[in-house]
Structure formats: structure tokens, C-alpha cells
Design a protein around this motif. Sequence first.
Motif, short mmCIF file in Angstrom:
data_model
loop_
_atom_site.label_atom_id
_atom_site.label_comp_id
_atom_site.label_asym_id
_atom_site.label_seq_id
_atom_site.Cartn_x
_atom_site.Cartn_y
_atom_site.Cartn_z
N GLN A 223 16.36 -43.59 34.91
CA GLN A 223 17.03 -42.30 34.72
C GLN A 223 16.44 -41.56 33.52
O GLN A 223 16.22 -40.34 33.57
CB GLN A 223 18.53 -42.52 34.53
CG GLN A 223 19.35 -41.24 34.49
CD GLN A 223 20.82 -41.52 34.31
OE1 GLN A 223 21.19 -42.44 33.57
NE2 GLN A 223 21.67 -40.76 34.97
N GLN A 224 16.19 -42.30 32.42
CA GLN A 224 15.59 -41.66 31.25
C GLN A 224 14.19 -41.14 31.56
O GLN A 224 13.81 -40.05 31.12
CB GLN A 224 15.55 -42.66 30.09
CG GLN A 224 16.93 -43.04 29.55
CD GLN A 224 16.85 -44.10 28.48
OE1 GLN A 224 15.78 -44.59 28.16
NE2 GLN A 224 18.00 -44.47 27.93
N ALA A 225 13.42 -41.93 32.33
CA ALA A 225 12.07 -41.50 32.66
C ALA A 225 12.07 -40.32 33.62
O ALA A 225 11.20 -39.45 33.56
CB ALA A 225 11.29 -42.67 33.27
N ALA A 226 13.08 -40.28 34.51
CA ALA A 226 13.13 -39.21 35.51
C ALA A 226 13.66 -37.90 34.94
O ALA A 226 13.46 -36.84 35.54
CB ALA A 226 13.99 -39.64 36.70
N GLY A 227 14.35 -37.96 33.82
CA GLY A 227 14.89 -36.73 33.24
C GLY A 227 16.13 -36.26 33.97
O GLY A 227 17.01 -37.05 34.32
N ASP A 228 16.18 -34.94 34.24
CA ASP A 228 17.36 -34.35 34.86
C ASP A 228 17.26 -34.29 36.38
O ASP A 228 18.11 -33.68 37.03
CB ASP A 228 17.57 -32.92 34.33
CG ASP A 228 17.82 -32.92 32.83
OD1 ASP A 228 18.34 -33.94 32.33
OD2 ASP A 228 17.47 -31.92 32.17
N GLY A 229 16.24 -34.92 36.94
CA GLY A 229 16.05 -34.81 38.38
C GLY A 229 17.08 -35.54 39.21
O GLY A 229 17.79 -34.93 40.03
N PRO A 230 17.25 -36.90 39.06
CA PRO A 230 18.14 -37.65 39.95
C PRO A 230 19.61 -37.42 39.59
O PRO A 230 19.94 -36.96 38.50
CB PRO A 230 17.74 -39.10 39.70
CG PRO A 230 17.22 -39.11 38.30
CD PRO A 230 16.54 -37.77 38.11
N PRO A 231 20.53 -37.79 40.52
CA PRO A 231 21.96 -37.68 40.23
C PRO A 231 22.38 -38.73 39.21
O PRO A 231 21.64 -39.67 38.93
CB PRO A 231 22.61 -37.94 41.60
CG PRO A 231 21.61 -38.77 42.34
CD PRO A 231 20.27 -38.27 41.89
N ALA A 252 17.12 -45.12 45.58
CA ALA A 252 16.45 -44.52 46.73
C ALA A 252 16.47 -42.99 46.63
O ALA A 252 15.46 -42.32 46.90
CB ALA A 252 17.11 -44.98 48.03
N VAL A 253 17.63 -42.44 46.22
CA VAL A 253 17.73 -40.99 46.05
C VAL A 253 16.81 -40.53 44.92
O VAL A 253 16.10 -39.51 45.05
CB VAL A 253 19.19 -40.58 45.78
CG1 VAL A 253 19.29 -39.10 45.45
CG2 VAL A 253 20.07 -40.92 46.97
N ALA A 254 16.82 -41.29 43.80
CA ALA A 254 15.96 -40.92 42.68
C ALA A 254 14.49 -41.00 43.07
O ALA A 254 13.68 -40.13 42.70
CB ALA A 254 16.24 -41.85 41.50
N ARG A 255 14.12 -42.01 43.85
CA ARG A 255 12.73 -42.13 44.29
C ARG A 255 12.36 -40.98 45.21
O ARG A 255 11.27 -40.41 45.10
CB ARG A 255 12.54 -43.46 45.01
CG ARG A 255 11.12 -43.70 45.48
CD ARG A 255 10.99 -45.05 46.15
NE ARG A 255 11.87 -45.14 47.31
CZ ARG A 255 11.99 -46.24 48.06
NH1 ARG A 255 11.31 -47.33 47.74
NH2 ARG A 255 12.80 -46.24 49.10
N ALA A 258 11.92 -37.98 43.07
CA ALA A 258 10.67 -38.08 42.32
C ALA A 258 9.47 -37.81 43.22
O ALA A 258 8.50 -37.16 42.80
CB ALA A 258 10.56 -39.46 41.68
N ARG A 259 9.54 -38.31 44.47
CA ARG A 259 8.44 -38.04 45.39
C ARG A 259 8.33 -36.56 45.70
O ARG A 259 7.22 -36.01 45.79
CB ARG A 259 8.66 -38.84 46.68
CG ARG A 259 8.32 -40.32 46.55
CD ARG A 259 8.53 -41.03 47.86
NE ARG A 259 8.09 -42.42 47.77
CZ ARG A 259 8.23 -43.31 48.76
NH1 ARG A 259 8.80 -42.93 49.90
NH2 ARG A 259 7.81 -44.55 48.61
N GLU A 260 9.48 -35.90 45.88
CA GLU A 260 9.44 -34.46 46.13
C GLU A 260 8.84 -33.72 44.93
O GLU A 260 8.00 -32.82 45.10
CB GLU A 260 10.86 -33.96 46.41
CG GLU A 260 11.44 -34.46 47.72
CD GLU A 260 12.86 -34.00 47.93
OE1 GLU A 260 13.39 -33.32 47.02
OE2 GLU A 260 13.45 -34.31 48.98
#
Length: 335
Positions: A223-231, A252-255, A258-260
Motif C-alpha cells: 500500500q505504501q509503495a502503491a500510494g493513493d492508487g489501491p483501495p 488482486a485489486v491493487a495489482r 497498478a497494471r492499469e
Amino acid sequence: MRLHRLEITAFGPFGDTQWVDFDELSAAGLFLLHGPTGAGKTSVLDAVCYALYGAVPGARQSGQGQSLRSDHAAPQVRTEVRLRLSVAGRRLEITRQPPWERPKKNGRPGTTVDKAQSFLREYDVATGTWKDLSRSHQEIGEEITQLLGMSREQFCQVVLLPQGDFARFLRADAEARGKLLGRLFDTQRFAEAEKRLAERRRATEAQVREGDAELLADAHRMQQAAGDGPPPLPELAPGDPGLAESVLTWAAVARSTARERLTVAHCARTAAGSARTTAERRLDEVRERARLQRRFTEARERAALLQERAGAHREAQARMERARKAETVAPALEL
């Protein structure tokens, strides 16, 4: 335990001696004890219980002795129950005589009470005879209880269950029934297995909590690496049911997110690369044009300079021409 023969004398409704051959009855398998009310069905069961434990089941325990004696028996006939049975690989014979109020001997008036008596014998296969073991009520009771693995109360609840006592067994609390059934069916091994399974369950739960904690830590780092993207992550603690499934669903949602975002970034990078290539090409064209323009300017400047110097050049050429001509006549002038 297997019953072989029961002899009843002056017991319950039986005024004289009666016997039941259980071996003959059970030769064809199961048998049914039936008869009209008062025929003595319950008394047969009472006699079996009395022979084993020296007491009858249920509410009929009170006032034993005189109450067990048949009202139809002759005064000089003593109440007696004799039971032959096989248990734990041994063939035994138990004889019980409750207290007996009998007429005094020698024709004297009045009655006297004989004490209760018990006899335990065992059949010796080697000699083919019966061997006396004990005449003590306590010793016989302890021996039978140990061999059967049941107290009188347990025997009455599980084996006989007469006169509605089955309902009392069903209404007993779980602890009482558990102890009784544990002794009857030797459930100690199952208790040990249950204990081991409980220990394995606790160890597995600890491993699951540890794994859940590691999974949550990895999810927080994602979550920290993804930032504000995932729920946001599900609000569950290690060991909560469904935590792994929830975190994996979140991952799975975060991935997917991230892929998008990666696809969008790749597209933006491709577009930026194309724009850079176009800009570099245009820059090269501009630089080439500027170089040519500089050369053109320099050429024009040189042309203008040459134009400015053309008159002086012509004068210099004229002087040079006159000098060459003068040089040809110079020797003549020296003469």
C-alpha cells in the motif's frame, strides 16, 4: 458380560423357585421378555441387578430385604437370587440372600431376622468345579464393579433403564453423561485424541496468526509503495476469519490498479518518446537551417567585402600591368 442362568426363589411375584436359561433363549439371537402387567418382567431385571450389586434399581431401592420377598412364598422358604454369568473371560456365580424374617425354630413363638448373605464362586475349567472366592458384600461388590466397569447406578441407567429411568438418563447433564459413557465405552483414547487435536488446533491457529501478521505487513508495504492508487486495506486483525481471503482480494485489486497505471505510464512513455524523436528531428532541421543561414550570411559578407575591394584590386592589377611593361623597357633605359 454374558448371562447364562438366573434362579429366583421367593423373590417379587415368584413364590417358589423359578429359573431363566439365557443360553437357551439367546441361542437363536435376540429374545424378547414380555408378559401382562404383574407377570414379573421387571422382577426378573431386578433380580439380575440385585445379584450383581445387592440392590435393585430405581425407586424400589428403599426398604430392601423385606420388600423383595414374595408375598406368595412359604414362611420357611428363604428369598434367594443366584446368577451365573461370564465377564472378562471368567465364569462366575453370584448368590444373594436379603435379610429374612423367619419363624423361630423348635416351634417357639415369634420370628427372628437372619442377616443378608452373599456368595461369589468362580468356575475352574481345569478341575471342572466351582471355587469359593468371597462371602463379603463389600468385596463382591467391588469385584463386580471392577469387572463390569460400571457402578449400580450406571448399570441401571445404561443396561436396564427400567420404569422410566431412561428419561432420567437423557435429562442428566452433559458432564454426568460424559463420565458415564466414558467409563462404559472406554473413551479415554478418544479424549487423548481430542486433546492432541486441540493442541494441534492451537498450534495451527498460532501459525495462522503469524502468517496473517506477515501477510498484513506485506500488504501495508504494498500500500505504501502503491500510494493513493489501491483501495484501503480491510480492517481485520491477525487470526480473524477471512483475513487471508480479504487481503488477497485487496492485493488482486491493487495489482489490477497498478497494471492499469503501468499501462497508462507505458503509453505516456511511448508518446513522450515519439514527441522527443519528432522534437529532435525538428531540432536537427533547425540546426541545419541555422548552419546554412550562417554560411549564407558569411558568404554574403565575403561577397560584399570582395565587392568593396574590387576597385582597389583592379587598380593593383593595373599597376602590376604597368610594372610588367616598365620592366620590359627598363634595360633599354639603362643604356
